[in-house]
Design an enzyme around this catalytic site. Structure first.
Site, PDB file in Angstrom:
ATOM      1  N   GLN A 173      48.807  45.136 -10.971  1.00  0.00           N
ATOM      2  CA  GLN A 173      48.916  44.136  -9.910  1.00  0.00           C
ATOM      3  C   GLN A 173      47.925  44.377  -8.781  1.00  0.00           C
ATOM      4  O   GLN A 173      47.831  45.480  -8.257  1.00  0.00           O
ATOM      5  CB  GLN A 173      50.331  44.151  -9.327  1.00  0.00           C
ATOM      6  CG  GLN A 173      50.521  43.139  -8.200  1.00  0.00           C
ATOM      7  CD  GLN A 173      51.991  42.918  -7.896  1.00  0.00           C
ATOM      8  OE1 GLN A 173      52.631  43.725  -7.243  1.00  0.00           O
ATOM      9  NE2 GLN A 173      52.532  41.815  -8.390  1.00  0.00           N
TER      10      GLN A 173
ATOM     11  N   HIS B 296      47.428  43.301  -5.065  1.00  0.00           N
ATOM     12  CA  HIS B 296      48.157  42.674  -3.960  1.00  0.00           C
ATOM     13  C   HIS B 296      47.181  41.838  -3.162  1.00  0.00           C
ATOM     14  O   HIS B 296      46.085  42.293  -2.846  1.00  0.00           O
ATOM     15  CB  HIS B 296      48.792  43.755  -3.078  1.00  0.00           C
ATOM     16  CG  HIS B 296      49.837  43.220  -2.148  1.00  0.00           C
ATOM     17  ND1 HIS B 296      49.520  42.406  -1.083  1.00  0.00           N
ATOM     18  CD2 HIS B 296      51.177  43.375  -2.131  1.00  0.00           C
ATOM     19  CE1 HIS B 296      50.650  42.081  -0.446  1.00  0.00           C
ATOM     20  NE2 HIS B 296      51.659  42.659  -1.062  1.00  0.00           N
TER      21      HIS B 296
ATOM     22  N   LEU C  48      48.084  48.429   2.860  1.00  0.00           N
ATOM     23  CA  LEU C  48      48.815  47.207   2.547  1.00  0.00           C
ATOM     24  C   LEU C  48      49.324  46.480   3.794  1.00  0.00           C
ATOM     25  O   LEU C  48      49.818  47.101   4.727  1.00  0.00           O
ATOM     26  CB  LEU C  48      50.038  47.547   1.685  1.00  0.00           C
ATOM     27  CG  LEU C  48      50.852  46.312   1.308  1.00  0.00           C
ATOM     28  CD1 LEU C  48      50.184  45.584   0.156  1.00  0.00           C
ATOM     29  CD2 LEU C  48      52.269  46.676   0.933  1.00  0.00           C
TER      30      LEU C  48
ATOM     31  N   HIS D 208      47.423  47.649  -6.545  1.00  0.00           N
ATOM     32  CA  HIS D 208      48.692  47.915  -5.870  1.00  0.00           C
ATOM     33  C   HIS D 208      49.773  48.500  -6.767  1.00  0.00           C
ATOM     34  O   HIS D 208      50.434  49.468  -6.409  1.00  0.00           O
ATOM     35  CB  HIS D 208      49.194  46.598  -5.268  1.00  0.00           C
ATOM     36  CG  HIS D 208      50.470  46.696  -4.504  1.00  0.00           C
ATOM     37  ND1 HIS D 208      50.623  47.566  -3.440  1.00  0.00           N
ATOM     38  CD2 HIS D 208      51.651  46.038  -4.622  1.00  0.00           C
ATOM     39  CE1 HIS D 208      51.865  47.425  -2.947  1.00  0.00           C
ATOM     40  NE2 HIS D 208      52.510  46.516  -3.658  1.00  0.00           N
TER      41      HIS D 208
END
Ligand SMILES: Cc1cc2nc3c(=O)[nH]c(=O)nc-3n(C[C@H](O)[C@H](O)[C@H](O)COP(=O)(O)OP(=O)(O)OC[C@H]3O[C@@H](n4cnc5c(N)ncnc54)[C@H](O)[C@@H]3O)c2cc1C
Ligand code: SF4
Ligand code: FES
Lengths: 231, 589
Positions: free
Chosen positions: B243, B245, B255, B356
């Site tokens: 994944q 993000h 993040l 991520h």
């Protein structure tokens, strides 16, 4: 950029020394941790703890130009050269910038840092108003980095008896929690001349806490609560 | 040193990893009075669960009506129909109970005016099977992972779990009958190896975000447990699904939680256009992560990026007002000020898709047992071995994980695995015989790094791998690029044996740990590119420009990658426990 870094490997060194490193190619906006990584690329024998790189895991507290802080959120351009990096003071040194944190963790565990409720558990959440929950802000965010306790002279002298600012902040985190029902036990556990009362409000702890928390205030709150509890 | 001279310890059960998954499992077992050892390469509260921000999903319905079945629908759809529906049903049904349990364990969730747990909107959430936006994510401000991890550690201290802090697990112990009997670990402080014998071993070592140069993960997220399983002969599942993000701080990777968009923030391009309206007219900025990440990548590729290099977009939240930002997103504000040098109260944050989350991992069933194909069965349990959390692949996330579902995954399956271990221990009361040869391979791996002389450096090999993965295996993929990627990573893997450590000391030698981590990264990097090349379709996070459509006929199946490079496939478990299956549909947001 010039650095003076505390080096000590118990297998080969009789005593600690400060080693000088120069980094020609480093961005002043970078963090101290980035510089340590660059130094380690050249000299893989330099040991330090690190993980998240963003100030949330509490691994890389160290003494930076005489002040405790987290390397990963300390910008190089906020530091005077040569940048002196040493391990956290007051704890046994394992190697280079790595200290033995066991005395610190021991004190943390000693305040029984877990929510204690004696009533039977409901099938839903315990209710807590936003105002009651607000009481935990500034307490639960502690990342156990150890910067505060190792900046505290009372902790240096009595690391085995004085709980230290970090552990006391956590004690207050549970005393302040509207859900917790162990107030009397918690207060009793802190009685005596050392565990709580070695705090002389020197306030180094709040000064260095990288999360902006205030253990001195928490300690004051515990003392106040104790008085109230006595009468 | 031969295996004979190594110190040995015995426990009923061994947990490797002290993040949310490992600690939740350990708590379950300690409370059942099993003798539990937890090994972690960092002090437990430094595990990466601590960094989780936005929250954990459960259909509590505290803010608006909600239902576990709607949550299940969203999760199946979010997974792009690669998720296993029995496990998803199990997780979504358990969610509310597990959140309440955490609250009782002390987690300081934010609160609503009526005293109940605060819930916010997150991406990919709907009411009534694809209807209006839901608010399903239970949050402790934007420090939910911290709050959960600390509470779980605290409860484990109370339950007297035995911790081996700062011990690095090297390899599993396996006997000739295929039972897993514990692990060889290394005490980081002394540099001495230790054999921990256990009737069951549970891997909870987290993800492998360090495969990519720009990532939201901690330095310690090197996929060690997944690589250990691979070396023990277990194929790893769905590694091609990684994944990205949508909102990492541009160029840095830290993040910025989806919770920002859940609270009302949105993305804009250089023209100030709220571009997600074009890509996902209904859900807009709260579409699934794969959808938003691709949209950002396209905006930048087509020249609508922001900044002097037009290489990112902006996440705007100043309109939320200082109150909301300070109360609900204080950690994000700190992070933006420290790393992007902007205060989001008045300035937008520069963001770009960032590596991520590892959707793939060690194949398990919903009891956390590690399962592999054997003879007629697609899923035969390996006796004594469990895996939970980001290192495992149950698979509740399939091809794309929904935000807020991982914190849920780790506690739900941590607890389930703990319960299964307790049952297993009742039937397997005694330790099986240990023999020294089981530890030999691990000792050889340590020995390998004791060679001295000139050689490549671990740091430069890691950097090359991370660059290669980003370049050849990023948000958009194609046969041409992936073929080159496989070649590149193979040569990197081959070069590891020429790497040398200068530092040969024992005490707290972090260079040696990083070398062992590098081997793990290399093996998993290769698994990822090989599986990405093999999968000729686009599904969830795996986006092939040469095969832009999902192909359920050929590819609705899990990949299993073996250490020798062989890839086989197994069917998706489309049958839920009790409800009707959600058949694949075109996925629009
Ligand atoms: C920045 C960020 C924000 C996130 N926010 C959210 C969110 O809001 N909601 C959500 O649901 N999910 C979120 N996630 C995802 C979620 O946090 C993780 O997937 C989850 O916490 C993983 O937990 P875990 O227990 O599997 O592993 P981790 O927490 O990563 O723990 C791994 C453990 O294994 C140990 N370990 C690893 N290798 C070894 C070894 N060789 N030897 C010994 N020990 C070892 C480590 O020391 C550690 O204790 C986020 C992730 C990131 C990176
Ligand atoms: S109170 Fe602050 S300085 Fe002390 S351990 Fe916690 S985060 Fe670190
Ligand atoms: S590396 Fe985690 S706090 Fe600095």
């Amino acid at each position: 950029m010039r650095f003076l870094i505390h080096r000590y490997n118990p297998e080969t060194d009789k005593k600690p020394r400060m080693q000088e490193y120069t980094l020609a190619d480093i961005n002043a906006g970078d963090m101290l941790l980035d510089a340590l990584f660059q130094i380690k690329e050249e000299d893989d024998s330099l040991s330090f703890r690190r993980s998240c790189g963003e100030g949330v895991c509490g691994s890389d507290a160290m003494n930076i130009n005489g002040r405790n802080g987290l390397a990963c959120i300390t910008p190089l351009n906020s530091l005077k050269e040569p940048i002196e990096v040493r391990p956290l003071p007051g704890l046994p040194i394992v190697r280079d910038l790595v200290v033995d944190m066991r005395p610190f963790y021991h004190q943390y565990r000693s305040v029984k840092p877990w929510l204690t409720v004696h009533d039977p558990e409901p099938e839903t959440e315990y209710l807590q108003t936003p105002e009651q929950r607000d009481q935990l802000d500034g307490l639960y965010e502690c990342i156990l980095c150890g910067a505060c306790s190792t900046a505290c002279p009372s902790f240096w002298w009595n690391p085995d008896k004085f709980r230290g600012p970090a552990a006391l902040l956590q004690s207050w985190r549970f005393l302040a929690d509207s859900r917790d029902q162990a107030t009397a036990e918690r207060l009793e556990e802190l009685e005596g001349a050392y565990r709580l009362f070695r705090c002389h409000s020197i306030m180094n702890c709040m000064d260095v806490c990288p999360k902006g928390l205030n253990p001195t205030k928490a300690i004051g709150n515990i003392k106040k609560m104790m008085l109230k509890h006595l009468v | 040193m031969s295996a004979l001279d190594i110190e040995r310890r015995q426990f009923d059960t061994l947990v490797i990893g002290a993040g949310g998954g490992g600690l939740r499992a350990a708590l379950q077992m300690s409370e059942a009075e099993a003798n539990v050892a937890v090994v972690s390469k960092v002090f437990p509260t430094r595990s990466h669960t601590v960094a989780a921000q936005g929250g954990m999903n459960a259909a509590l319905g505290n803010v608006m009506p909600d239902n576990w079945h709607w949550h299940m629908y969203d999760t199946v759809k979010g997974s792009d129909y690669l998720g296993d529906q029995d496990a998803i049903e199990y997780m979504c049904r358990a969610a509310s109970h597990l959140v309440v349990e955490l609250e009782h364990a002390g987690v300081p969730f934010s609160r609503l005016a009526n005293g109940k747990i605060y819930q916010r909107a997150f991406g990919g959430q709907s009411r009534d099977f694809g209807g209006e936006q839901a608010a399903r994510t239970c949050a402790a401000a934007d420090r939910t992972g911290h709050a959960i991890l600390h509470a779980l550690y605290q409860q484990n201290i109370r339950a007297k779990t035995h911790f081996f802090d700062e011990y690095f697990a090297i390899d599993l112990l396996k006997d000739d009958d295929g039972y897993i009997l514990g692990a060889v670990v290394l005490c980081i402080e002394t540099g001495e190896p230790l054999i921990i014998e256990a009737k069951t071993t549970l891997l909870a070592t987290g993800g492998v975000g360090q495969l990519f140069r720009t990532n939201t993960n901690a330095r310690i997220n090197t996929g060690d447990g997944i690589a250990m399983a691979l070396r023990a002969g277990i194929p790893v599942q769905d590694m091609e699904f990684f994944q990205f993000h949508p909102t990492g701080i541009a160029g840095k990777g830290m993040l910025i939680t989806e919770g920002v968009r859940g609270e009302g923030g949105y993305l804009v391009n250089k023209n100030g256009e709220r571009f997600m309206e074009r890509y996902a007219p209904h859900a807009k900025d709260l579409a699934s992560r794969d959808v938003v990440s691709r949209a950002i990548a396209i905006e930048v590729r087509e020249g609508r990026g922001c900044g002097p290099n037009a290489d990112h977009v902006m996440l705007k939240l100043d309109h939320l007002g200082p109150e909301v930002i300070k109360k609900r997103l204080p950690g994000i504000r700190d992070m933006a000020m420290t790393f992007a040098h902007v205060d989001p109260i008045d300035t937008a944050i520069p963001v770009f898709p960032t590596a991520h989350y590892t959707m793939g991992g060690i194949p398990t069933n919903r009891y956390g047992q590690v399962v592999i194909p054997f003879e007629q069965s697609a899923e035969e349990a390996i006796p004594g071995l469990y895996a939970v959390g980001e290192c495992a692949c149950v698979s509740v996330h399939g091809a794309n994980r929904l935000g807020g579902n991982s914190l849920l995954d780790i506690v739900v399956f941590g607890r389930a695995a703990g319960n299964h271990v307790i049952e297993y221990l009742k039937e397997n009361r005694y330790h099986r015989p240990f023999n020294d040869s089981m530890a030999e391979e691990a000792m050889q791996r340590i020995g390998q790094w004791q060679k001295t002389g000139e050689g490549e450096s671990v740091d430069s090999l890691r950097a090359e791998l991370q660059k290669a993965m980003e370049h050849y295996c990023g948000v958009f993929r194609s046969k041409e690029v992936l073929t080159e990627g496989v070649e590149k990573v193979r040569t990197l893997v081959a070069r590891v044996k020429d790497a040398r450590l200068k530092d040969q000391s024992k005490i707290f030698n972090t260079a040696r740990i990083e070398a062992l981590e590098l081997e793990n990264l290399m093996g998993l990097g290769l698994a990822t590119v090989e599986c990405a090349l093999a999968r000729e379709e686009s599904r969830g996070a795996h986006s092939r420009v040469d095969y832009p459509e999902r192909d359920d006929e050929r590819w609705m199946k899990h990949s299993l990658y073996h250490a020798n490079g062989h890839i086989e496939y197994k069917p998706v478990r489309t049958k839920p426990m009790t409800v009707d299956s959600f058949p694949p549909k075109p996925r629009v947001y």
